[in-house]
Write an enzyme that holds these catalytic residues in place. Structure first.
Site, PDB file in Angstrom:
ATOM      1  N   ASP A  75       0.768  -1.121   0.191  1.00 48.06           N
ATOM      2  CA  ASP A  75      -0.177   0.020   0.069  1.00 48.06           C
ATOM      3  C   ASP A  75       0.901   1.334   0.126  1.00 48.06           C
ATOM      4  OD1 ASP A  75      -1.359  -2.261   1.003  1.00 48.06           O
ATOM      5  OD2 ASP A  75      -2.720  -1.022   1.758  1.00 48.06           O
ATOM      6  N   ASP A 134      -4.222  -0.345  -3.412  1.00 53.96           N
ATOM      7  CA  ASP A 134      -4.294   0.778  -2.277  1.00 53.96           C
ATOM      8  C   ASP A 134      -3.346   1.815  -2.472  1.00 53.96           C
ATOM      9  OD1 ASP A 134      -6.498  -0.844  -1.273  1.00 53.96           O
ATOM     10  OD2 ASP A 134      -5.468  -0.539   0.950  1.00 53.96           O
ATOM     11  N   ASP A 175      -6.491   7.219  -1.422  1.00 54.31           N
ATOM     12  CA  ASP A 175      -7.129   7.297  -0.266  1.00 54.31           C
ATOM     13  C   ASP A 175      -6.189   7.822   0.893  1.00 54.31           C
ATOM     14  OD1 ASP A 175      -9.739   7.476  -1.304  1.00 54.31           O
ATOM     15  OD2 ASP A 175     -10.133   5.098  -0.794  1.00 54.31           O
ATOM     16  N   HIS A 220      -3.849  -8.232  -3.517  1.00 57.63           N
ATOM     17  CA  HIS A 220      -3.851  -7.354  -2.322  1.00 57.63           C
ATOM     18  C   HIS A 220      -4.311  -7.781  -1.073  1.00 57.63           C
ATOM     19  CE1 HIS A 220      -4.182  -3.258  -0.529  1.00 57.63           C
ATOM     20  NE2 HIS A 220      -5.361  -3.832   0.131  1.00 57.63           N
ATOM     21  N   HIS A 279      -2.486  -4.910   2.464  1.00 49.18           N
ATOM     22  CA  HIS A 279      -3.359  -4.582   3.087  1.00 49.18           C
ATOM     23  C   HIS A 279      -3.741  -4.577   4.529  1.00 49.18           C
ATOM     24  CE1 HIS A 279      -7.977  -4.758   2.956  1.00 49.18           C
ATOM     25  NE2 HIS A 279      -8.027  -6.106   3.620  1.00 49.18           N
TER      26      HIS A 279
END
Length: 483
Positions: free
Chosen positions: A222, A251, A254, A332, A407
């Site tokens: 991520d 990811d 965000d 992920h 994750h």
């Protein structure tokens, strides 16, 4: 009885102290011990619920908030926590009902009223979308764009694509431009998005690659909009190239407030080195997550709602898993809620959509490993948790050596579990500017496929808080205190 109650209170105070120090794991531990002594205290459940929210264990947070209300149906913080948990899980109607309760009891609570209004807005928006939805295939944003007629103003002195193509010089210029907190011209951003959609849509849901014996692949986890940490990865490990391939494991956006810069950089390198720069979808490359955790708000603030819709289309074409030398599977989230899933099943997934609530596509994006055998309900409230026996069985059935997933925040940036068969890598150091974790990436060499871990720490970034452009920034970073 009084002695037990006092001991429980001491444990709660100890947990509160860890919570204030942002050591949420220890906070959870001591709230749990307090609950063992006094399982009829709504405050303990509520406090642990908030700690679970901070560690993104939304399923556990929801269960604790619900338990707090079973203990005391008049405990208003329980409704607040349950609403926040449901909101995080995308269960907007359930969240709205509880926010209504909070606002009714506390009409002067500005924070609760703001969240109620935002939740109500989302519920109405989704109802409108359902009302106008048709069975016809949704028209692509690409069809309504006329990129050629977009004018680049004379006062724009930033990077431009060369004859409409991404070059290495363009990438270097764009990264420097972003580093100075400048915005890429919308025409260039649209060009990148349209072109990368075309590239990604031609890939299978399960990408299969071979690393030669003398070559290495770098796997990153991520990045979550932490652009300056992404630049640091390239500084430490070298820019992507045909001789320095990368795999970024979902990811990308965000949370961090430089998600636009991160994703345009990654998409640019995908266009430059389509066979040597790999991207997999994460659970945050989805509309619900982008709505709540910042990316949609950021794109609208920096560009337009139309551009966010195009990002959404592109995200749906990101592959879901990657198999390396027929021996290592990367995804992920993790493995599956049911036995018997094969690589052939992954190849057949129709991924061009928002992920369903269950099934292999959902699991690839959402599941997590657990230390004990078997499966259990997900701490996140989506998919499942899977044990070492599940991992072993899956690997044997599919003739694989191990899996790599991301994750989850890890203090050291990575974690090796399930007897070395399940590896987690996370590449967003000091996640959300508060977790204090290291980041890491993995080198895999074709000669032995043995993971070689490299850790790094967060670098300074401009004074822009995480999720600053998101309508729901206060929802995620609420500073409500424990009691």
């Amino acid at each position: 009885m009084a002695e037990v109650t006092n001991e429980a209170e001491l444990l709660k105070e100890k947990a509160n102290k860890f919570f204030k120090e942002k050591d949420y794991e220890n906070a959870i531990k001591y709230y749990s011990e307090a609950l063992e002594l006094n399982p009829s205290n709504a405050i303990y459940y509520s406090n642990r619920s908030l700690a679970y929210l901070r560690t993104e264990c939304y399923g556990y947070a929801l269960a604790d908030a619900t338990k707090a209300l079973e203990v005391d149906k008049n405990y208003i913080k329980g409704y607040y926590r349950r609403a926040t948990s449901n909101m995080a899980l995308g269960k907007f109607k359930a969240a709205l009902k509880d926010y209504e309760t909070v606002v009714r009891v506390r009409p002067n609570d500005k924070d609760a009223r703001m969240k109620y209004q935002e939740c109500n807005k989302i519920v109405k928006q989704k109802a409108f979308e359902r009302a106008i939805a048709s069975d016809d295939k949704k028209k692509s944003v690409v069809d309504s764009l006329d990129i050629e007629s977009m004018t680049i103003e004379d006062d724009y002195v930033g990077p431009k694509l060369e004859d409409g193509k991404v070059t290495l010089q363009f990438m270097k210029d764009m990264m420097d431009w972003f580093k100075d907190q400048k915005k890429l011209h919308r025409k260039c951003a649209y060009q990148i998005l349209v072109q990368v959609k075309d590239v990604l849509s031609k890939l299978p849901s399960l990408v299969e690659i071979t690393i030669k014996e003398t070559d290495k692949l770098t796997i990153c986890g991520d990045t979550h909009g932490q652009y300056y940490d992404l630049l640091n990865i390239f500084e430490l490990n070298g820019l992507p190239s045909e001789t320095n391939p990368y795999l970024f494991n979902g990811d990308f956006v965000d949370r961090g407030s430089f998600s636009v810069e991160v994703i345009l950089t990654l998409f640019g390198f995908k266009l430059l080195y389509p066979d040597h720069f790999h991207l997999l979808r994460g659970n945050h490359e989805t509309d619900n997550m982008n709505q709540m955790y910042g990316f949609e708000g950021e794109v609208k603030a920096k560009y337009t709602a139309q551009m966010f819709q195009l990002f959404s289309e592109v995200f749906q074409w990101l592959p879901l898993a990657q198999c390396i030398n027929n021996k290592v599977l990367v995804m992920h989230g993790g493995l599956f809620s049911e036995d018997g899933v094969t690589l052939e099943d992954l190849r057949k997934i129709d991924r061009n959509r928002q992920p369903p609530d269950s099934g292999p596509m959902c699991d690839l994006l959402w599941s997590d490993p657990q230390p004990q055998n078997g499966r259990s309900i997900s701490k996140r409230g989506v998919s499942c948790q899977f044990g070492p026996d599940v991992t072993q069985h899956f690997l044997e059935q599919n003739k694989l050596d191990y899996i790599v997933r991301s994750h989850e925040v890890k203090a050291e940036g990575y974690e090796v579990t399930h007897s070395g068969k399940c590896i987690t890598v996370f590449s967003a150091p000091n996640y959300c500017d508060q977790m204090g974790n290291k980041g890491a990436y993995i080198h895999l060499r074709g000669s032995d496929l043995k993971p070689d871990f490299h850790q790094f720490t967060a670098v300074p970034h401009p004074n822009v808080k995480p999720m600053v452009a998101a309508e729901w920034s206060r929802f995620s970073n609420t500073t409500r205190k424990t009691r």
